[in-house]
Design an enzyme around this catalytic site. Structure first.
Site, PDB file in Angstrom:
ATOM      1  N   LYS A   1       0.207   4.434   6.824  1.00  0.00           N
ATOM      2  CA  LYS A   1      -0.248   5.347   5.766  1.00  0.00           C
ATOM      3  C   LYS A   1       0.269   6.762   6.022  1.00  0.00           C
ATOM      4  O   LYS A   1       0.604   7.120   7.152  1.00  0.00           O
ATOM      5  CB  LYS A   1      -1.791   5.399   5.734  1.00  0.00           C
ATOM      6  CG  LYS A   1      -2.456   4.094   5.345  1.00  0.00           C
ATOM      7  CD  LYS A   1      -2.349   3.844   3.854  1.00  0.00           C
ATOM      8  CE  LYS A   1      -3.064   2.536   3.491  1.00  0.00           C
ATOM      9  NZ  LYS A   1      -2.451   1.367   4.181  1.00  0.00           N
TER      10      LYS A   1
ATOM     11  N   SER B   1       0.810  -1.214   0.000  1.00  0.00           N
ATOM     12  CA  SER B   1       0.000   0.000   0.000  1.00  0.00           C
ATOM     13  C   SER B   1       0.845   1.266   0.000  1.00  0.00           C
ATOM     14  O   SER B   1       0.352   2.336  -0.306  1.00  0.00           O
ATOM     15  CB  SER B   1      -0.931   0.003   1.222  1.00  0.00           C
ATOM     16  OG  SER B   1      -0.191   0.148   2.397  1.00  0.00           O
TER      17      SER B   1
END
Lengths: 203, 203
Positions: free
Chosen positions: A162, A124
């Site tokens: 993230k 990701s």
DNA sequence: CCATAACGAGAACGGATAGAGAACTACCTA
DNA sequence: TAGGTAGTTCTCTATCCGTTCTCGTTATGG
């Protein structure tokens, strides 16, 4: 702990030692400290250093050992190991390791705050240069500045790595992968567990 | 472990040996060390070297073996440190650092073969997760398997970090950046200087 | 006004460190 | 055998460094 306050000059000497301890090849002598701080008298400097020794901030000058060195940080500086707490994959809780093993982490990949290491599972953050199986060094912290890459816990269940962007009333977690969409949550659902400060990869 | 710290002069001798241990054709004699460090007396240098021997840092000069060489166990103590030799940017020679400083490298980011560290300048390998300013750990080697990422010297002039693909009669150097084209050379123009084995990044 | 503390300069002492140089030994080579 | 190289040991001297001391200056507070 005798919190005997330092005088101005003692504080100045202590500050100098802390600020420059990484640039010394050898611990500075009294004369060098004098020169650095603009004194002319070894004896005066000795008095200040002696006060720092009695305050427990500086290692005693036991006759043989020359030079003035700090007392405490030595051990922390020698400690180049951090615990590998587990694996982090987007969308799942951090998979903890039963017996966290210690991983060698170079001092320039961490901060002087408490840190730990996770191993990344998933793609990701691939466009930020964070690949599957990379090790990431996380500074333990419950807040972050926008743009930092964080370990975030969502609803107390899912942990993810993230980039964060916090705005009034909402928190965006941005993957670095064109195939994935940014995620938006209300602030109370997102708990920051740490901030990325270093990264390692083995080929 | 006798933590007898070295004097400045002893440290200087030791540093000199560590910094130049890879460039020696033969281990230096006392006279050569004197000349290198600006002394005129073999006897004085002998005293310093003898102190290093007793500290376990230098191999005893047992008559037969001439020259001053580092003690073998020391190498293992140093195994967490590798020299930062310079910067590597596609299309230019490696920009060497005058005094290579030692960088901490975790054992799992390196091999047991001789390695060194370079700092990456440029974006040519960005899609392989190698970003500007990353540190890369390079195993010193003059050959590579296809698919490995190598430090290649082209025409003895330009150094570059690329993925390699060798076929009969030609060598392809593949950037990991869609904006750049693969480069094809005849094998004799490409000299492999090392292979990527580890990577580090600081945030 | 005096007492006290912080600060700095400087002198003096003793031990540690450092360098020069001489003399000796061991070994290799021509 | 002679000569060169390299390591070893020694003495002598100079300098560095930590330590302790005295003395003078400045500032602060009662």
């Amino acid at each position: 702990m005798a919190e005997s306050l330092l005088t101005r000059r003692q504080q100045a000497v202590y500050d100098y030692l802390r600020q420059h301890q990484h640039t010394f090849t050898h611990p500075p002598t009294l004369d060098e400290l004098c020169h650095a701080l603009g004194l002319n008298s070894r004896g005066s400097m000795h008095k200040h250093v002696q006060a720092l020794v009695e305050a427990g901030l500086v290692a005693p000058l036991d006759g043989k050992q020359r030079g003035v060195r700090l007392q405490e940080p030595v051990r922390e500086q020698m400690e180049h190991q951090l615990p590998l707490l587990g694996y982090i994959a987007a969308g799942r809780p951090i998979e903890a390791i039963e017996n966290p093993e210690d991983v060698h982490v170079p001092p320039n990949l961490r901060t002087d705050k408490p840190c730990y290491v996770l191993q990344v599972k998933g793609d990701s953050m691939i466009e930020a240069g964070i690949l599957n199986d990379d090790w990431v060094v996380i500074e333990k912290r419950d807040y972050a500045r926008n743009g930092e890459i964080v370990v975030a816990l969502i609803d107390g269940e899912e942990a993810t790595l993230k980039r964060i962007n916090q705005r009034p009333g909402e928190v965006m977690l941005l993957p670095a992968n064109s195939a994935m969409e940014p995620m938006v949550y209300s602030p109370e659902r997102v708990q920051i567990q740490g901030v990325l400060v270093g990264q390692m990869r083995s080929y």
